[in-house]
Design an enzyme around this catalytic site. Structure first.
Site, PDB file in Angstrom:
ATOM      1  CG  ASP A 151      -1.930   1.009   1.331  1.00 21.29           C
ATOM      2  OD1 ASP A 151      -2.418   1.417   0.265  1.00 21.29           O
ATOM      3  OD2 ASP A 151      -2.290   1.420   2.459  1.00 21.29           O
ATOM      4  CG  HIS A 210      -5.099   7.844   4.003  1.00 22.29           C
ATOM      5  ND1 HIS A 210      -4.559   8.561   2.973  1.00 22.29           N
ATOM      6  CD2 HIS A 210      -5.266   6.584   3.531  1.00 22.29           C
ATOM      7  CE1 HIS A 210      -4.392   7.767   1.920  1.00 22.29           C
ATOM      8  NE2 HIS A 210      -4.825   6.562   2.230  1.00 22.29           N
ATOM      9  N   GLY A 211      -7.491   8.215   7.866  1.00 20.59           N
ATOM     10  CA  GLY A 211      -7.701   8.568   9.266  1.00 20.59           C
ATOM     11  C   GLY A 211      -9.121   9.103   9.455  1.00 20.59           C
ATOM     12  N   GLY A 252     -11.409   4.417   3.542  1.00 21.49           N
ATOM     13  CA  GLY A 252     -12.745   3.817   3.619  1.00 21.49           C
ATOM     14  C   GLY A 252     -13.336   3.802   5.019  1.00 21.49           C
ATOM     15  CG  ASP A 297       1.079   7.497  -3.502  1.00 20.14           C
ATOM     16  OD1 ASP A 297       1.026   8.349  -4.421  1.00 20.14           O
ATOM     17  OD2 ASP A 297       0.672   7.706  -2.349  1.00 20.14           O
TER      18      ASP A 297
HETATM   19  P1  13P Z   1      -8.377   4.601   6.570  1.00 19.98           P
HETATM   20  O1  13P Z   1      -7.302   4.352   7.594  1.00 19.98           O
HETATM   21  O2  13P Z   1      -8.918   5.980   6.636  1.00 19.98           O
HETATM   22  O3  13P Z   1      -9.412   3.553   6.587  1.00 19.98           O
HETATM   23  O4  13P Z   1      -7.636   4.528   5.127  1.00 19.98           O
HETATM   24  C1  13P Z   1      -6.936   3.362   4.789  1.00 19.98           C
HETATM   25  C2  13P Z   1      -6.271   3.517   3.475  1.00 19.98           C
HETATM   26  O5  13P Z   1      -6.760   4.183   2.585  1.00 19.98           O
HETATM   27  C3  13P Z   1      -4.994   2.809   3.280  1.00 19.98           C
HETATM   28  O6  13P Z   1      -4.426   3.086   2.045  1.00 19.98           O
END
Ligand code: 13P
Length: 291
Positions: free
Chosen positions: A85, A183-184, A213, A107
């Site tokens: 990721d 994120h977060g 998400g 990325d």
């Molecule tokens: P969240 O931690 O907000 O769920 O996002 C996870 C993410 O997009 C990892 O790439």
């Protein structure tokens, strides 16, 4: 079952109008919980490892070895992809593939478009030789990508024409366009760029990926799926479930010292959180077998 790439999973998700969850690995208990949830839900699953977690979890070969051992140990029979990721460089993507990862995200969204295309193209060429899949990002997703804090002002929605260029010139398998997800935890009401999401999907024809998400209202998740989002990344909601369970146990049992006593409830809480997302994303039952 051996690890697979994301290719068939995402094609099937697009055709079936559901999304496959990418759940980030944070440690052994997360890995156990996510695999067990996927097997019980009969759902395909993507295990995500963000770059910042590689040293914390003992390095890429260890992570791949742990995942493969757990798949055997539990007798997991649903498709599992192991995905890097937010790989920030060509080098880390190649190291992940070498360690046995079946998918990578390059990325290079912090670079100019030309450079992003150039790096993404190199990663895609190498990954496809190995049968692995590649995800790329355009625009900037705000918030915190583990150690990487993206400045709010720098946050930009992906530009549809740029997405078309990236897709046409690189042969990537799926695209994560920044469209307002973070994120977060969300500060305030999430505002996803659904019009642009539909346009990017129409113009590129690729499965789209929704980062950030966690904390999204169910209707927004369903709308994103209806517009061609076939992969949704979740980490924060699982982290919150884990840490809340530990906090509750330790507050109720201040004398506790055996890690199993708080890590087992934590693992169960992560598993419940992952199962709930699989149901919301519609991937439950899609790996065949009885739920
Ligand atoms: P969240 O931690 O907000 O769920 O996002 C996870 C993410 O997009 C990892 O790439």
């Amino acid at each position: 079952m051996a690890l697979v790439s994301m290719k068939a999973m995402l094609d099937e998700a697009l055709a079936g109008q559901y999304a496959v969850g990418q759940f980030n690995l944070n440690n052994l208990e997360f890995t156990q919980a996510i695999l067990l949830a996927a097997n019980e839900e009969r759902s395909p699953v993507i295990l995500g490892v963000s770059e910042a977690y590689i040293p914390y979890m003992g390095g890429l070969p260890f992570i791949a070895g742990m995942v493969e051992s757990l798949i055997k140990h539990y007798g997991i029979t649903v498709p599992v992809a192991l995905h890097l990721d937010h790989g920030s460089t060509y080098e880390v993507c190649i190291r992940a593939l070498h360690a046995g990862f079946t998918s990578v995200m390059i990325d290079a969204s912090h670079h100019e478009l030309e450079r992003n295309i150039e790096i993404t193209q190199r990663v895609t060429e190498a990954a496809h030789v190995l049968g692995a899949t590649v995800e790329a990002e355009l625009g900037r997703i705000t918030g915190r990508e583990d150690d990487l804090v993206v400045d709010e002002a720098e946050a930009m929605y992906a530009v549809p024409e740029d997405c078309v260029r990236l897709v046409n010139e690189t042969d990537i398998d799926c695209l994560a366009p920044a469209l307002g997800s973070v994120h977060g935890p969300y500060r305030g009401q999430p505002k996803l760029g659904f019009d642009r999401m539909g346009e990017i999907r129409r113009l590129t024809g690729l499965p789209l990926v929704l980062h950030g998400g966690s904390g999204l209202p169910d209707e927004e998740v369903r709308k994103a799926i209806s517009l061609g989002t076939a992969k949704i990344n979740v980490n924060t909601d699982n982290q919150i479930a884990c840490t809340s369970a530990i906090r509750t146990y330790l507050l109720d049992n201040p004398e506790a010292y055996d890690p199993r006593h708080y890590l087992v409830p934590a693992r169960n809480a992560i598993q419940r959180s992952v199962s709930a997302k699989m149901r919301l994303f519609g991937s439950t039952g899609k790996a065949g077998g009885v739920v």
